[in-house]
Each structure stands twice: as structure tokens, then as C-alpha cells.
Scaffold this motif. Structure first.
Motif, PDB file in Angstrom:
ATOM      1  N   LYS A   8      -3.883   1.875 -10.993  1.00 30.08           N
ATOM      2  CA  LYS A   8      -3.340   3.296 -10.365  1.00 30.08           C
ATOM      3  C   LYS A   8      -2.805   2.677  -9.040  1.00 30.08           C
ATOM      4  O   LYS A   8      -3.796   2.014  -8.236  1.00 30.08           O
ATOM      5  N   PRO A   9      -1.664   2.788  -8.549  1.00 31.95           N
ATOM      6  CA  PRO A   9      -1.103   2.336  -7.152  1.00 31.95           C
ATOM      7  C   PRO A   9      -1.892   3.132  -6.114  1.00 31.95           C
ATOM      8  O   PRO A   9      -2.210   4.345  -6.557  1.00 31.95           O
ATOM      9  N   GLU A  10      -2.061   2.382  -5.046  1.00 28.54           N
ATOM     10  CA  GLU A  10      -2.567   3.035  -3.951  1.00 28.54           C
ATOM     11  C   GLU A  10      -1.203   3.465  -2.815  1.00 28.54           C
ATOM     12  O   GLU A  10      -0.503   2.480  -2.448  1.00 28.54           O
ATOM     13  N   VAL A  11      -0.916   4.788  -2.632  1.00 27.99           N
ATOM     14  CA  VAL A  11      -0.003   4.848  -2.095  1.00 27.99           C
ATOM     15  C   VAL A  11      -0.370   5.384  -0.756  1.00 27.99           C
ATOM     16  O   VAL A  11      -0.926   6.669  -0.412  1.00 27.99           O
ATOM     17  N   PHE A  31       4.667  12.005  -4.212  1.00 25.82           N
ATOM     18  CA  PHE A  31       5.054  10.658  -4.165  1.00 25.82           C
ATOM     19  C   PHE A  31       4.318   9.499  -4.960  1.00 25.82           C
ATOM     20  O   PHE A  31       4.957   8.654  -5.614  1.00 25.82           O
ATOM     21  N   CYS A  32       2.992   9.922  -5.273  1.00 21.67           N
ATOM     22  CA  CYS A  32       2.377   9.101  -6.245  1.00 21.67           C
ATOM     23  C   CYS A  32       2.863   9.082  -7.675  1.00 21.67           C
ATOM     24  O   CYS A  32       2.890   8.090  -8.421  1.00 21.67           O
ATOM     25  N   SER A  46       2.934   1.365   1.357  1.00 21.13           N
ATOM     26  CA  SER A  46       2.927   2.493   2.325  1.00 21.13           C
ATOM     27  C   SER A  46       4.315   3.206   2.398  1.00 21.13           C
ATOM     28  O   SER A  46       5.509   2.574   2.377  1.00 21.13           O
ATOM     29  N   LEU A  47       4.275   4.548   2.559  1.00 20.33           N
ATOM     30  CA  LEU A  47       5.381   5.446   2.913  1.00 20.33           C
ATOM     31  C   LEU A  47       5.290   5.858   4.206  1.00 20.33           C
ATOM     32  O   LEU A  47       4.386   6.510   4.690  1.00 20.33           O
ATOM     33  N   ILE A  59      -0.216  -6.143  -1.722  1.00 16.48           N
ATOM     34  CA  ILE A  59       0.383  -5.231  -0.623  1.00 16.48           C
ATOM     35  C   ILE A  59       1.859  -5.430  -1.207  1.00 16.48           C
ATOM     36  O   ILE A  59       2.466  -6.351  -0.395  1.00 16.48           O
ATOM     37  N   LEU A  60       2.424  -4.423  -1.617  1.00 15.58           N
ATOM     38  CA  LEU A  60       3.861  -4.477  -2.148  1.00 15.58           C
ATOM     39  C   LEU A  60       4.682  -4.166  -0.622  1.00 15.58           C
ATOM     40  O   LEU A  60       5.701  -5.233  -0.749  1.00 15.58           O
TER      41      LEU A  60
END
Length: 141
Positions: free
Chosen positions: A4-7, A23-24, A43-44, A77-78
């Protein structure tokens, strides 16, 4: 195994924005279409029009507001996606679209930039637009 991505969400502008869950969901469905299997953190970051203008001028040489800027990193970290709620609201009125659908489009667009997609050349733009459309359809199923 799919992670699961971390946003991470940073609302530096203090404007009213959609929920973290919203957003997630966009990011999770996008990563499914992209067949991403590794752990992702992104990060947003929500900033005002003055700060998005500064960033756009410094990094892209364009002294104007924009809705979104993407800054890719590497590995787990994208990257960071900067969004400007003020400019987004202006564009929503201009194009007569819903705020939610416009945020979806922008986050998908920014995410694709983090993965290296561009729209400088026609063939790259068409490729990115097709993938963007495919992801948006998956989100709205």
C-alpha cells in the motif's frame, strides 16, 4: 506482494482540500494500473499561488502560476507533487469541471511525471494521455 503506498499530505496553504482518503484512493488505483509492486512513498504538498509561481519560475523558468509541479526522486521515495488550490479552483471554473475530477486528473498527471512520463514530444504526449485516460477510467469504475 503489493504494498500500500504511503501518501504524505502537507497543506501549507491552509485551503480546504479533499481528504487524505480521496488522494490515497487515486494513488492506489493508479499504481494498480501501472503494475507497481514495490513500496512507494510520495508527498502531496499544497501551496499558495505565490509559492507555486516561485517554484515554477525557479525550476522551469516560467514566471506564472500553475496547478501542479512534480519532482521525482528515486527508489522507494517516488517524489513530491506540489499543487496550488487557488489555481486549481480558477481552472475548475474556467473549464467548467468538478473539483474532484480535476484533482483526480492532476494527481494522476503528476504521478505519471514522477514515473518519467513526459509530454514534450507528440508521441510521448499521446502515450501519456492514453495512460492517464486508462487510469482515470479505473479510478471512476
Amino acid at each position: 506482494m503489493v504494498f500500500k503506498p504511503e501518501v504524505l499530505i502537507y497543506n501549507l496553504d491552509r485551503q480546504n482540500i479533499p481528504s487524505k482518503r480521496f488522494f490515497c484512493g487515486i494513488v492506489e488505483k493508479s499504481l494498480i494500473v501501472l503494475k507497481e509492486r514495490k513500496r512507494i512513498v510520495l508527498s502531496l504538498i499544497f501551496v499558495d499561488s505565490q509559492n507555486i509561481r516561485r517554484l515554477n519560475n525557479y525550476w522551469r523558468g516560467k514566471n506564472k502560476e500553475t496547478t501542479i509541479l512534480s519532482f521525482p526522486f528515486e527508489d522507494e521515495i517516488l517524489g513530491d507533487i506540489f499543487l496550488c488550490p487557488e489555481e486549481i479552483k480558477r481552472q475548475v471554473k474556467r473549464f467548467d469541471v468538478s473539483l474532484g475530477s480535476f484533482y483526480q486528473k492532476l494527481v494522476v498527471h503528476g504521478l505519471l511525471h514522477l514515473y518519467g512520463y513526459t509530454h514534450d514530444k507528440k508521441k510521448d504526449r499521446l502515450r501519456m494521455e492514453r495512460l492517464e485516460k486508462k487510469i482515470l477510467e479505473a479510478i471512476n469504475e
